[in-house]
Design an enzyme around this catalytic site. Structure first.
Site, PDB file in Angstrom:
ATOM      1  N   ASP A 163      -3.619  -5.512  -5.646  1.00  0.00           N
ATOM      2  CA  ASP A 163      -4.686  -4.507  -5.546  1.00  0.00           C
ATOM      3  C   ASP A 163      -4.161  -3.101  -5.827  1.00  0.00           C
ATOM      4  O   ASP A 163      -3.176  -2.662  -5.225  1.00  0.00           O
ATOM      5  CB  ASP A 163      -5.313  -4.530  -4.148  1.00  0.00           C
ATOM      6  CG  ASP A 163      -6.193  -5.748  -3.927  1.00  0.00           C
ATOM      7  OD1 ASP A 163      -6.742  -6.265  -4.905  1.00  0.00           O
ATOM      8  OD2 ASP A 163      -6.318  -6.189  -2.763  1.00  0.00           O
TER       9      ASP A 163
ATOM     10  N   ASP B 147       2.772  -6.011  -6.442  1.00  0.00           N
ATOM     11  CA  ASP B 147       1.572  -6.038  -5.611  1.00  0.00           C
ATOM     12  C   ASP B 147       0.395  -6.314  -6.559  1.00  0.00           C
ATOM     13  O   ASP B 147       0.553  -6.290  -7.784  1.00  0.00           O
ATOM     14  CB  ASP B 147       1.428  -4.679  -4.908  1.00  0.00           C
ATOM     15  CG  ASP B 147       0.091  -4.515  -4.206  1.00  0.00           C
ATOM     16  OD1 ASP B 147      -0.302  -5.433  -3.464  1.00  0.00           O
ATOM     17  OD2 ASP B 147      -0.566  -3.492  -4.437  1.00  0.00           O
TER      18      ASP B 147
END
Length: 268
Positions: A34, A32
């Protein structure tokens, strides 16, 4: 029979036929972005480029759960109206700090690149991700990046679109990471690339969705204390054994690097 080198991270060497064709990577590593690769939510970070570094209340009140992408489209339109330019956004993205230990993890992966195929699945946007990774010198680590399309229109406004549509009831309207990961694995299998293990490094609820599809051979690395971690704990409590992957929570990504390093040592 699969063989491995004596030194951790070095490719296996075979003499004779087939040397011209490099071995496919053994592992798939999914990141991922963020609050995983970077230590902030990049959508929140870009507000630093807005006048006064704040959004007006009438914009903030338009947010609806599950429709963050649409909300960010309105935020970006407002910022365009205020004269925020591409260079302003670029500066913000380039200066978002990496999460603790992430440089160490990336250095480890750079040294062992032949063993890992690395992809990124993020509900941020392509422009911001590329700016940050290129600034840090890590962009080339990733075979593919899946994120919301973004560009600058004729007015110079930063525009954002949804990644795709889907039928998952647990994910935001614009992106289901489970659908992306499942389709990617199927695509690679058609290309005769299959992985011994999948590793997933994330933090959010939208990272929990794809991690549920991992097998007992795979490893989920949820950031400690974040939604993905809490959701794995809740599933294990309420449905013991339903979450099949090994769960390795992390506070520093250096812990992920150490886990992978130990794994490679055992394989050798």
């Amino acid at each position: 029979m699969k063989r491995c080198c004596e030194g951790v991270g070095l490719p296996c060497l075979f003499k004779g036929v087939g040397m011209a064709n490099p071995r496919p990577p053994r592992y798939l590593l999914v990141f991922d972005f963020d609050e995983t690769i970077i230590n902030e939510n990049s959508d929140d970070s870009i507000v630093r480029a807005a006048p006064g570094q704040v959004l007006p209340e009438h914009i903030r009140q338009t947010f609806r759960e599950g429709f963050y992408n649409e909300y960010m489209q309105r935020v970006l339109a407002y910022m365009g109206d205020q004269g925020v330019k591409m260079s302003d956004f670029k500066t913000v993205y380039e200066n978002i700090p990496l999460s603790p230990g992430m440089p160490e993890l990336f250095q480890f992966l750079s040294k062992n690149h032949e063993l890992f195929e690395i992809i990124l699945i993020s509900d941020a946007n392509m422009f911001g991700i590329e700016c940050n990774l290129r600034a840090g010198g890590f962009y080339s680590l990733f075979r593919k990046i899946f994120s919301n399309p973004s560009s600058f229109d004729k007015r110079g406004y930063f525009t954002l679109g949804p990644y795709h549509s889907h039928k998952c009831l647990d994910c935001p309207a614009n992106m289901c990471k489970r659908k992306i990961l499942t389709e990617y694995l199927a695509e690679r299998a058609q290309e005769e690339v299959e992985f011994e293990r999948v590793f997933y490094v994330g933090d959010g609820a939208n990272d929990f969705c794809p991690s549920v599809t991992l097998t007992s051979a795979d490893v989920a690395f949820p950031r400690k204390g974040y939604p993905m971690h809490r959701m794995t704990q809740e599933m294990e409590k309420n449905q013991p054994g339903a979450f099949q992957a090994t769960v390795v929570p992390w506070e520093s990504a250096a812990e992920v690097a150490r886990y992978l390093q130990e794994l490679l040592k055992k394989k050798c």
